[in-house]
Design a protein around this motif. Structure first.
Motif, short mmCIF file in Angstrom:
data_model
loop_
_atom_site.label_atom_id
_atom_site.label_comp_id
_atom_site.label_asym_id
_atom_site.label_seq_id
_atom_site.Cartn_x
_atom_site.Cartn_y
_atom_site.Cartn_z
N SER A 82 0.84 -1.20 0.00
CA SER A 82 0.00 0.00 0.00
C SER A 82 0.87 1.24 0.00
N LEU A 83 0.58 2.15 -0.92
CA LEU A 83 1.37 3.37 -1.04
C LEU A 83 0.43 4.57 -1.11
N GLN A 84 0.96 5.73 -0.72
CA GLN A 84 0.22 6.98 -0.91
C GLN A 84 0.13 7.27 -2.42
N PRO A 85 -1.02 7.77 -2.89
CA PRO A 85 -1.08 8.17 -4.30
C PRO A 85 -0.01 9.24 -4.58
N GLY A 86 0.59 9.18 -5.77
CA GLY A 86 1.62 10.17 -6.13
C GLY A 86 3.02 9.77 -5.70
N CYS A 87 3.15 8.62 -5.11
CA CYS A 87 4.45 8.11 -4.67
C CYS A 87 5.35 7.85 -5.90
N SER A 146 9.89 8.84 -11.31
CA SER A 146 8.66 8.35 -11.95
C SER A 146 7.53 8.20 -10.94
N ILE A 147 6.40 8.82 -11.23
CA ILE A 147 5.23 8.70 -10.36
C ILE A 147 4.56 7.35 -10.64
N LEU A 148 4.26 6.63 -9.58
CA LEU A 148 3.68 5.29 -9.75
C LEU A 148 2.17 5.35 -9.77
N LYS A 149 1.58 4.44 -10.57
CA LYS A 149 0.12 4.32 -10.64
C LYS A 149 -0.27 2.90 -10.26
N ALA A 150 -1.50 2.76 -9.80
CA ALA A 150 -1.95 1.45 -9.32
C ALA A 150 -1.93 0.38 -10.42
N THR A 151 -1.99 0.84 -11.68
CA THR A 151 -2.02 -0.11 -12.80
C THR A 151 -0.61 -0.59 -13.20
N ASN A 152 0.42 0.06 -12.64
CA ASN A 152 1.79 -0.32 -13.02
C ASN A 152 2.17 -1.69 -12.49
N GLU A 153 2.97 -2.40 -13.29
CA GLU A 153 3.60 -3.61 -12.76
C GLU A 153 5.05 -3.25 -12.41
N ILE A 154 5.36 -3.41 -11.14
CA ILE A 154 6.69 -3.03 -10.66
C ILE A 154 7.51 -4.29 -10.44
N ALA A 155 8.80 -4.23 -10.80
CA ALA A 155 9.68 -5.37 -10.52
C ALA A 155 11.03 -4.86 -10.03
N LEU A 156 11.61 -5.58 -9.09
CA LEU A 156 12.97 -5.28 -8.62
C LEU A 156 13.89 -6.33 -9.23
N LEU A 157 14.82 -5.85 -10.07
CA LEU A 157 15.68 -6.79 -10.80
C LEU A 157 17.14 -6.67 -10.35
N PRO A 158 17.74 -7.76 -9.90
CA PRO A 158 19.17 -7.76 -9.59
C PRO A 158 19.96 -7.81 -10.90
N PRO A 159 21.30 -7.75 -10.83
CA PRO A 159 22.09 -7.83 -12.07
C PRO A 159 21.73 -9.09 -12.87
N PHE A 160 21.69 -8.94 -14.19
CA PHE A 160 21.30 -10.05 -15.06
C PHE A 160 22.45 -11.06 -15.16
#
Lengths: 145, 79
Positions: free
Chosen positions: B23-28, B62-76
């Motif tokens: 859960s995040l504040q809108p505009g995060c 970048s401002i995040l939106k609820a529709t975004n898919e977020i991923a944390l990627l380590p070095p490939f």
């Protein structure tokens, strides 16, 4: 939009799969040169322990899109007849093949350049992660040099 | 707003899960998200990763939106 080619293969890429792939090109007689890169899992020694296998995982949707972008970029930069990329997911033991890149063209020169470009782009741009597993089932995460 | 976050490789080891809803504040923005996650998972502080929003490397503002898919990627480490 063109159908996306399947890149990921569960487990190792077998020598017979590679041989079949070569055989399928025997009907394409405008081709005069093939070039192949095979990535093989090394039994590296890390802090006194030997790597037994690499367990590959990926951000699959992004990886497939990246493979597609790399294919398109390679086709626009190099005059190739065809191009195939296969990458393993899951466990691949030391000595087994985890990456198979295959390019073909009427003449050899462009195949050398295109193959190097492709392999470097794959290593740099595609979100695949290799977990190096030791005999005692502990692991470290591989980082590409 | 609620955002789904995907973790991969050594990042999933550090968080102990492959995905979760936060859960995040809108505009995060991504920078704020990174701070929240590093507070929640201390082990992330020593790891190198990129935040990807809808499969693109995100800038820190970048401002995040609820529709975004977020991923944390380590070095490939493919190939």
């Amino acid at each position: 939009m063109k159908k996306r080619k399947t890149v990921f293969i569960e487990g190792p890429i077998t020598p017979s799969f590679i041989a079949n792939s070569i055989e399928k090109h025997q009907t394409k007689t405008t081709i005069g040169a093939h070039n192949i890169f095979l990535g093989q899992v090394r039994a590296d020694e890390i802090q006194g322990k030997i790597v037994q296998a690499i367990d590959y995982s990926a951000y699959t949707e992004m990886a497939e899109n990246k493979f597609h972008e790399i294919r398109e970029k390679t086709f626009s930069n190099y005059d190739l007849t065809c191009m195939h990329i296969y990458h393993s997911l899951g466990t691949v033991k030391a000595g087994e093949i985890c990456l198979f890149v295959f390019v073909s063209a009427p003449h050899r020169k462009v195949t050398f350049e295109a193959l190097e470009f492709l392999v470097e782009e794959i290593k740099k741009e595609v979100p695949v992660f290799g977990k190096e597993i030791f005999e005692d089932q502990t692991h470290v995460w591989k980082v590409n040099k | 707003m609620e955002l789904k976050i995907l973790y991969f490789g050594m990042i999933a080891d550090a968080t102990g899960c492959k995905e979760e809803v936060i859960s995040l504040q809108p505009g995060c923005n991504t920078n704020q998200l990174e701070k929240i996650l590093k507070t929640k998972y201390q082990t992330l502080q020593n790891l190198s990763f990129k935040i990807v929003v809808d499969q693109e490397i995100a800038s820190s503002q970048s401002i995040l939106k609820a529709t975004n898919e977020i991923a944390l990627l380590p070095p490939f480490s493919g190939g």
